[in-house]
Write an enzyme that holds these catalytic residues in place. Sequence first.
Site, PDB file in Angstrom:
ATOM      1  N   HIS B 146       8.565  -7.616  31.937  1.00  0.00           N
ATOM      2  CA  HIS B 146       9.901  -7.099  32.247  1.00  0.00           C
ATOM      3  C   HIS B 146      10.619  -8.035  33.218  1.00  0.00           C
ATOM      4  O   HIS B 146      11.797  -8.371  33.011  1.00  0.00           O
ATOM      5  CB  HIS B 146       9.773  -5.696  32.857  1.00  0.00           C
ATOM      6  CG  HIS B 146      11.061  -5.117  33.364  1.00  0.00           C
ATOM      7  ND1 HIS B 146      12.057  -4.688  32.517  1.00  0.00           N
ATOM      8  CD2 HIS B 146      11.518  -4.902  34.622  1.00  0.00           C
ATOM      9  CE1 HIS B 146      13.081  -4.220  33.241  1.00  0.00           C
ATOM     10  NE2 HIS B 146      12.775  -4.341  34.514  1.00  0.00           N
ATOM     11  N   GLU B 213       8.722   4.031  33.163  1.00  0.00           N
ATOM     12  CA  GLU B 213       7.868   3.754  34.324  1.00  0.00           C
ATOM     13  C   GLU B 213       6.766   4.799  34.467  1.00  0.00           C
ATOM     14  O   GLU B 213       6.888   5.920  33.982  1.00  0.00           O
ATOM     15  CB  GLU B 213       8.701   3.751  35.622  1.00  0.00           C
ATOM     16  CG  GLU B 213       9.829   2.740  35.628  1.00  0.00           C
ATOM     17  CD  GLU B 213      10.341   2.403  37.019  1.00  0.00           C
ATOM     18  OE1 GLU B 213       9.634   2.674  38.011  1.00  0.00           O
ATOM     19  OE2 GLU B 213      11.450   1.853  37.100  1.00  0.00           O
ATOM     20  N   ASP B 245      13.601   5.795  35.229  1.00  0.00           N
ATOM     21  CA  ASP B 245      14.467   5.320  36.312  1.00  0.00           C
ATOM     22  C   ASP B 245      15.758   4.772  35.695  1.00  0.00           C
ATOM     23  O   ASP B 245      15.926   3.568  35.516  1.00  0.00           O
ATOM     24  CB  ASP B 245      13.734   4.240  37.111  1.00  0.00           C
ATOM     25  CG  ASP B 245      14.422   3.965  38.437  1.00  0.00           C
ATOM     26  OD1 ASP B 245      15.112   4.862  38.942  1.00  0.00           O
ATOM     27  OD2 ASP B 245      14.258   2.856  38.956  1.00  0.00           O
ATOM     28  N   TYR B 256      24.101  -6.417  42.769  1.00  0.00           N
ATOM     29  CA  TYR B 256      22.718  -6.471  43.268  1.00  0.00           C
ATOM     30  C   TYR B 256      22.423  -7.625  44.230  1.00  0.00           C
ATOM     31  O   TYR B 256      21.377  -7.605  44.889  1.00  0.00           O
ATOM     32  CB  TYR B 256      21.724  -6.467  42.105  1.00  0.00           C
ATOM     33  CG  TYR B 256      21.337  -7.827  41.572  1.00  0.00           C
ATOM     34  CD1 TYR B 256      22.207  -8.551  40.771  1.00  0.00           C
ATOM     35  CD2 TYR B 256      20.103  -8.376  41.865  1.00  0.00           C
ATOM     36  CE1 TYR B 256      21.851  -9.781  40.284  1.00  0.00           C
ATOM     37  CE2 TYR B 256      19.732  -9.613  41.382  1.00  0.00           C
ATOM     38  CZ  TYR B 256      20.609 -10.312  40.598  1.00  0.00           C
ATOM     39  OH  TYR B 256      20.255 -11.538  40.121  1.00  0.00           O
ATOM     40  N   LYS B 265      21.250   2.382  40.342  1.00  0.00           N
ATOM     41  CA  LYS B 265      19.962   3.052  40.175  1.00  0.00           C
ATOM     42  C   LYS B 265      19.916   4.429  40.821  1.00  0.00           C
ATOM     43  O   LYS B 265      18.959   5.162  40.581  1.00  0.00           O
ATOM     44  CB  LYS B 265      18.860   2.219  40.860  1.00  0.00           C
ATOM     45  CG  LYS B 265      18.671   0.836  40.276  1.00  0.00           C
ATOM     46  CD  LYS B 265      17.759   0.884  39.075  1.00  0.00           C
ATOM     47  CE  LYS B 265      17.247  -0.512  38.741  1.00  0.00           C
ATOM     48  NZ  LYS B 265      16.237  -0.437  37.689  1.00  0.00           N
ATOM     49  N   THR B 371       9.523  -0.946  35.397  1.00  0.00           N
ATOM     50  CA  THR B 371       9.557  -0.839  33.937  1.00  0.00           C
ATOM     51  C   THR B 371       8.322  -1.475  33.318  1.00  0.00           C
ATOM     52  O   THR B 371       8.022  -2.637  33.587  1.00  0.00           O
ATOM     53  CB  THR B 371      10.823  -1.540  33.410  1.00  0.00           C
ATOM     54  OG1 THR B 371      11.929  -0.998  34.115  1.00  0.00           O
ATOM     55  CG2 THR B 371      11.000  -1.313  31.926  1.00  0.00           C
TER      56      THR B 371
END
Lengths: 439, 439
Positions: B146, B213, B245, B256, B265, B371
């Site tokens: 991921h 997750e 999530d 971010y 998130k 993830t």
Amino acid sequence: MTNINKLNETHDLTLKSWVTSANQANSDFPIQNLPFAIFRRAGSNEAFRGGVAIGDQVVDLACVAENKLFSGDAALAAQACTQPTLNQFMGMGSDYASALRLALSRALREGADKSLESCLLAQSDIEFELPATIGDYTDFYTSIHHATSVGKLFRPDNPLLPNYKWVPIGYHGRSSSIGVSGQTFHRPVGQTKAPDAAVPSLGPCKRLDYELELGIYIGQGNEMGDAIALDDSDDHVFGFCLFNDWSARDLQAWEYQPLGPFLAKNFASTVSPWIVTLEAMAPYRTPWTRDVADPQPLPYLESETNRHQGAFDIKLEVLIQTEKMRNEKQQAKSVSLSNFSYSYWTVAQLVAHHTVNGCNLKPGDFFGSGTQSGPEPEQAGSMLELSCGGKEAIDLGNGESRTFLNDGDTVVLKGWCQKEGAARIGFGEVSSTVLPAKI
Amino acid sequence: MTNINKLNETHDLTLKSWVTSANQANSDFPIQNLPFAIFRRAGSNEAFRGGVAIGDQVVDLACVAENKLFSGDAALAAQACTQPTLNQFMGMGSDYASALRLALSRALREGADKSLESCLLAQSDIEFELPATIGDYTDFYTSIHHATSVGKLFRPDNPLLPNYKWVPIGYHGRSSSIGVSGQTFHRPVGQTKAPDAAVPSLGPCKRLDYELELGIYIGQGNEMGDAIALDDSDDHVFGFCLFNDWSARDLQAWEYQPLGPFLAKNFASTVSPWIVTLEAMAPYRTPWTRDVADPQPLPYLESETNRHQGAFDIKLEVLIQTEKMRNEKQQAKSVSLSNFSYSYWTVAQLVAHHTVNGCNLKPGDFFGSGTQSGPEPEQAGSMLELSCGGKEAIDLGNGESRTFLNDGDTVVLKGWCQKEGAARIGFGEVSSTVLPAKI
């Protein structure tokens, strides 16, 4: 809603208290302030409960509730303050906080009947707990001066990222390790990698730093999915405190990409015991401006009210007291003076931004403002900045100097509002001490 | 300490229950599983309390405690499970969880006296709450597949950062918006900036995604300053669940840097109701290996035990059910199958790393694994990966396709352990649905 951002009788500069220590010119806690904390008699097994500072005394709100000294909303608010945290009181909203403030102001004024006298304790005889159970702690990054200085050190080619002037940058922090003034903590251990090292290694942090921040407690929350509009944010902010967000700079440099700071920040964070309510701050609201050369905020972060009185004029100071100073009974050395009004974003903008996506805030949730560095080098709110990334020693005036913190160092943050025509509103202080690493 | 990572009589494959639905080959909840939840009768005003799944029934632990059906540590543990959250039970540690598991296993076996019968309710008649008050939620990033895939999309020149193979990367998440299976939430609104746009704008998320997750609940905590050693971590992990999530990829891309994901998130995250205990997972522990070409872990993240049995063989699946599928009574479409054993770091390493700096964990604290994408493209745990950053539509087999989620889409995560010689250990599922944006 109570109009907590307008001046009212509780702000009247001519008010004096029959608690005479509150009338001294340099008192942090005159009758116009009335900040809240959670306390009990020091060393006792008493239940922690709510209290309000007046001069060098504290009003025991459990005593006020038990003796039914107030009526109406003020009585309901005092009853909520009998709990071991202020969360319930915070969640009642600004009408109740305002009613309790007014009742306290009237009962503590010169000429009042002194019925509160039996509920007073000396602040020198009490100990504090965290004023709220902090469900979630969010740390913002509202000083463009800090963001630019730190950006230069971490990313020389790219100090201020393109989103900074549009997005009130924030990230989630750790609530379990937040403690109240007096907190001690062991120097954190972690992975670091020197630029010239082939591989990282584990060891005690070599670049331990403080961060000078304002702390913000949420009052009434919002339901998931319901954004808080910019001009409604006052109804959701309970008040402010001082906040030291300890940082391990060498851990941070190695770990922070791509998901942000983690172990560099979550080993300890310290709040001052007293929370100054939003209403007490009304005389110190100031206009918020955005340089015309900078992008103006998107509509959800823009309003007349925010422009007119979104900022707060709060003086902030950092002092360091080394072990040697303590042993030699020397005062702590002031190393920085800043002001929250330098913040690039207002508290209202932080609330509106945090919830625009539907994120729910709960009573007692906590925001850090981010390190409050001012535009001048001596206004920097961290040692990382004051020492130019560890390259220039900070002279402590007693033959000692620092680039970062040593074991045994105590850091004290102070905050206060003061101007002509308004009462001084003090925040008290937050003090905490670094212990040696446990390795 | 109980040796919860060794096989014992509760894992015996030949055990059957007098609750016959537990003996069906495809049951998620045979007598070898016994996962915990917080529940009450659906639609009632009953107090929420702890329960344990057996077949299609739930054992009401408040009923067990009230009727004094167990003795010793199992009785104390059942008593703790009468609370509306499992935090107190989790904090008692693995000895108590293990004693309660053993008592339940013996009482539910074929041949036992059926004294528990009056404490059984049908799972079809109950509703769930969050199993714990989550003080702090930490999200990790343990799938290198991921991290590499997403890194390529966000940073084409620099997909996997140099710290990834040394540091179990994690960041703090938002606990207030974590809900239990059945959660619905409005599509988040936020700032985004298209690559060709001069300025950002506010609007509903256009790239809404799930993340597959594993969730990890902390049992006994640690004191601030006291790191948890790698080989002690089992004593601090209560158990596992499924965790979605939710992520707003377009918000994430713009916000971010430099401090990590925030509004992308924190609008919603969903847990499955049942927590599978660490002890139930004992048969599915597997060796953990690190490619010889990769850096081997620093000593605090390295042990024989971790190499021998640090990983867990847990199958993970993502299914999507669109509004059209629901209207036409079609089953949800499986879009991805992965396994937690692909994780680059073990749960024990996450616990050891999180606390190496002295950070304190509390009972009920929660970790997301990050993830869980596997090495193959069809094992990707997010739509961002499955659709190659939105460039390739995912065929849902009924004439519909998706690059990201539409309003009305329900995402279901499933997880289970299954192999020759051991009982199937199911996680049940977590399901939640996207509502239209509130703008």
